[in-house]
Design a protein around this motif. Structure first.
Motif, PDB file in Angstrom:
ATOM      1  N   ILE B 103       0.807  -1.374   0.090  1.00 43.97           N
ATOM      2  CA  ILE B 103       0.196   0.047   0.027  1.00 43.97           C
ATOM      3  C   ILE B 103       0.783   1.216   0.045  1.00 43.97           C
ATOM      4  O   ILE B 103       0.726   2.096  -0.949  1.00 43.97           O
ATOM      5  N   GLY B 104       2.231   1.361   0.575  1.00 44.10           N
ATOM      6  CA  GLY B 104       3.044   2.385   0.767  1.00 44.10           C
ATOM      7  C   GLY B 104       3.626   2.569  -0.591  1.00 44.10           C
ATOM      8  O   GLY B 104       3.653   3.688  -1.153  1.00 44.10           O
ATOM      9  N   PHE B 105       3.641   1.551  -1.386  1.00 44.87           N
ATOM     10  CA  PHE B 105       4.376   1.579  -2.580  1.00 44.87           C
ATOM     11  C   PHE B 105       3.536   2.273  -3.896  1.00 44.87           C
ATOM     12  O   PHE B 105       3.742   3.125  -4.320  1.00 44.87           O
ATOM     13  N   GLY B 106       2.222   1.764  -3.506  1.00 49.64           N
ATOM     14  CA  GLY B 106       0.975   2.164  -4.353  1.00 49.64           C
ATOM     15  C   GLY B 106       0.849   3.635  -3.933  1.00 49.64           C
ATOM     16  O   GLY B 106       0.510   4.543  -4.923  1.00 49.64           O
ATOM     17  N   ALA B 107       0.798   4.136  -2.715  1.00 47.99           N
ATOM     18  CA  ALA B 107       0.536   5.451  -2.488  1.00 47.99           C
ATOM     19  C   ALA B 107       1.702   6.352  -3.049  1.00 47.99           C
ATOM     20  O   ALA B 107       1.323   7.505  -3.645  1.00 47.99           O
ATOM     21  N   ALA B 108       2.987   5.926  -2.687  1.00 42.28           N
ATOM     22  CA  ALA B 108       4.182   6.644  -3.373  1.00 42.28           C
ATOM     23  C   ALA B 108       3.934   6.859  -4.766  1.00 42.28           C
ATOM     24  O   ALA B 108       4.160   7.896  -5.223  1.00 42.28           O
ATOM     25  N   VAL B 109       3.627   5.698  -5.512  1.00 37.88           N
ATOM     26  CA  VAL B 109       3.409   6.020  -7.086  1.00 37.88           C
ATOM     27  C   VAL B 109       2.240   6.703  -7.299  1.00 37.88           C
ATOM     28  O   VAL B 109       2.177   7.723  -8.349  1.00 37.88           O
ATOM     29  N   TYR B 110       1.266   6.708  -6.530  1.00 36.97           N
ATOM     30  CA  TYR B 110       0.002   7.622  -7.014  1.00 36.97           C
ATOM     31  C   TYR B 110       0.165   8.902  -6.690  1.00 36.97           C
ATOM     32  O   TYR B 110      -0.321   9.605  -7.435  1.00 36.97           O
ATOM     33  N   PHE B 111       1.022   9.544  -5.723  1.00 36.56           N
ATOM     34  CA  PHE B 111       1.303  10.987  -5.583  1.00 36.56           C
ATOM     35  C   PHE B 111       1.960  11.502  -6.830  1.00 36.56           C
ATOM     36  O   PHE B 111       1.940  12.392  -7.013  1.00 36.56           O
ATOM     37  N   GLY B 112       2.741  10.378  -7.400  1.00 33.66           N
ATOM     38  CA  GLY B 112       3.489  10.953  -8.779  1.00 33.66           C
ATOM     39  C   GLY B 112       2.187  11.161  -9.900  1.00 33.66           C
ATOM     40  O   GLY B 112       2.896  11.866 -10.722  1.00 33.66           O
ATOM     41  N   ILE B 113       1.504  10.316  -9.868  1.00 35.59           N
ATOM     42  CA  ILE B 113       0.609  10.359 -11.164  1.00 35.59           C
ATOM     43  C   ILE B 113      -0.889  10.868 -10.893  1.00 35.59           C
ATOM     44  O   ILE B 113      -1.512  11.222 -11.954  1.00 35.59           O
ATOM     45  N   TYR B 114      -1.125  11.473  -9.753  1.00 35.09           N
ATOM     46  CA  TYR B 114      -2.610  11.742  -9.471  1.00 35.09           C
ATOM     47  C   TYR B 114      -2.941  12.947 -10.475  1.00 35.09           C
ATOM     48  O   TYR B 114      -4.160  13.303 -10.755  1.00 35.09           O
ATOM     49  N   ASP B 115      -2.254  14.034 -10.647  1.00 37.76           N
ATOM     50  CA  ASP B 115      -2.413  15.065 -11.350  1.00 37.76           C
ATOM     51  C   ASP B 115      -1.571  15.233 -12.723  1.00 37.76           C
ATOM     52  O   ASP B 115      -1.702  16.240 -13.139  1.00 37.76           O
ATOM     53  N   LEU B 116      -1.038  13.989 -13.049  1.00 36.69           N
ATOM     54  CA  LEU B 116      -0.504  13.878 -14.349  1.00 36.69           C
ATOM     55  C   LEU B 116      -1.483  14.359 -15.523  1.00 36.69           C
ATOM     56  O   LEU B 116      -2.446  13.923 -15.808  1.00 36.69           O
ATOM     57  N   ASN B 117      -1.052  15.075 -16.374  1.00 33.26           N
ATOM     58  CA  ASN B 117      -1.773  15.387 -17.506  1.00 33.26           C
ATOM     59  C   ASN B 117      -0.942  15.892 -18.489  1.00 33.26           C
ATOM     60  O   ASN B 117      -0.095  17.124 -18.499  1.00 33.26           O
ATOM     61  N   PHE B 118      -1.075  15.528 -19.647  1.00 31.17           N
ATOM     62  CA  PHE B 118      -0.130  15.949 -20.785  1.00 31.17           C
ATOM     63  C   PHE B 118      -1.221  16.810 -21.861  1.00 31.17           C
ATOM     64  O   PHE B 118      -2.426  16.521 -21.775  1.00 31.17           O
ATOM     65  N   GLU B 119      -0.519  17.925 -22.445  1.00 33.23           N
ATOM     66  CA  GLU B 119      -1.488  18.356 -23.407  1.00 33.23           C
ATOM     67  C   GLU B 119      -1.728  17.700 -24.647  1.00 33.23           C
ATOM     68  O   GLU B 119      -1.172  16.519 -24.946  1.00 33.23           O
ATOM     69  N   ALA B 120      -3.094  17.559 -25.195  1.00 34.84           N
ATOM     70  CA  ALA B 120      -3.648  16.750 -26.019  1.00 34.84           C
ATOM     71  C   ALA B 120      -2.646  17.123 -27.479  1.00 34.84           C
ATOM     72  O   ALA B 120      -2.898  18.067 -27.974  1.00 34.84           O
ATOM     73  N   VAL B 121      -2.265  15.732 -27.845  1.00 35.27           N
ATOM     74  CA  VAL B 121      -1.457  15.837 -29.159  1.00 35.27           C
ATOM     75  C   VAL B 121      -2.451  15.033 -29.970  1.00 35.27           C
ATOM     76  O   VAL B 121      -2.639  13.750 -29.937  1.00 35.27           O
ATOM     77  N   PRO B 122      -2.855  15.554 -31.277  1.00 33.99           N
ATOM     78  CA  PRO B 122      -3.699  14.749 -32.072  1.00 33.99           C
ATOM     79  C   PRO B 122      -2.746  13.493 -32.646  1.00 33.99           C
ATOM     80  O   PRO B 122      -1.689  13.677 -33.135  1.00 33.99           O
ATOM     81  N   ASN B 123      -3.590  12.353 -32.578  1.00 31.60           N
ATOM     82  CA  ASN B 123      -2.585  11.359 -33.187  1.00 31.60           C
ATOM     83  C   ASN B 123      -3.410  10.600 -34.073  1.00 31.60           C
ATOM     84  O   ASN B 123      -4.392  10.649 -34.194  1.00 31.60           O
TER      85      ASN B 123
END
Lengths: 104, 174
Positions: B103-123
């Protein structure tokens, strides 16, 4: 663009990875440990495909890498099950606690 | 986050995948665990469709839900399981520590990804997906592709050699 944020896909992959990690570390049956490792590989594949579409630089490369990962996982299952059956034939057990031949 | 069909599809697929994983941890019979895992694999194939990787979705259904599950069933049925693995008494503390660690591992990774957002690139991944994979595989990744075939051959030969029955030594045990 998309109504599902990138972090949702990554969070799903994270949850599946954690389930696989917990299963691989706690289960005693060797087949279940192998299955849990497959689950972790699948979570990583989800990440690869997600970044292949929504990453900074979208390209097909992530999907190709996921394909390689699936092929290597299939090979790993084949060899792992062969080792399991060979061990079972020699030791009459699938319990991972009793597979300690390398200890002595 | 608006309520669209894609969102509902993602949520239901993710729910089925996570439920399959949780059942994998909680069921007691090994066969039931494998069947629960099939749900997870098929849901992941659906996730691939949402991510415009149709070829990978078909590969997922064929390789994981088909081949690997059947191989796991062979592995289960060729071995014998005693008493559905009674849990040891002293393992509770160890399991709790492992659960906290995971659970600690999951929380640590989740803090890294929870607000991750890239700008939309059309593909254009959804157009001719299989053709794009084929072109990329045979132009940029031809050497890894050939190495993969070598790995598969080595795994095939190794599996046959490992699982082969030694007639003179093991024949009397069966």
């Amino acid at each position: 663009m998309s109504s599902v944020p990138v972090s949702a896909y990554l969070a799903l992959a994270l949850i599946l990875f954690c389930i696989g990690l917990y299963g691989a570390l706690t289960k005693k049956n060797t087949v279940i440990v192998l299955i849990s490792i497959e689950l972790m590989l699948n979570a990583v594949n989800i990440n690869l495909v997600t970044f292949s579409k929504y990453g900074v630089n979208p390209s097909i490369t992530g999907q190709v890498f996921a394909l390689f990962s699936i092929a290597v996982a299939a090979a790993e299952v084949a060899v792992g099950l062969a080792i399991l059956i060979s061990l079972y034939r020699n030791r009459r057990t699938v319990n991972i606690d009793e597979m300690d031949q390398l200890k002595n | 986050m608006t309520l669209t069909g894609e969102f509902f599809a993602f949520m239901s697929l993710a729910l089925v995948a996570v439920i399959g994983g949780v059942l994998l941890l909680n069921l007691t019979k090994v066969i039931h665990m494998v069947v629960a895992l099939v749900f997870t694999f098929v849901s992941i194939a659906g996730i691939y469709v949402l991510l415009s990787a149709e070829f990978l979705a078909v590969i997922q259904v064929m390789i994981y839900s088909g081949a690997i599950t059947i191989m796991m069933l062979f592995g289960i049925m060729l071995t014998r399981h005693h008493g559905d693995e009674a849990e040891p008494k002293g393992g509770i503390l160890r399991k709790l520590a492992l659960l906290l660690g995971v659970i600690g591992f999951g929380a640590a990774v989740y803090f890294g990804i929870y607000d991750l957002n890239f700008e939309a690139v059309p593909n254009t991944l959804h157009e001719n997906n299989t053709e794009q994979i084929g072109v990329s595989l045979f132009s940029h990744y031809i050497i890894p592709f050939e190495l993969t075939s070598v790995i598969l051959l080595a795994a095939l030969v190794g599996a046959i050699v490992l699982a082969r029955r030694d007639d003179d030594k093991e024949g009397d045990q069966e």
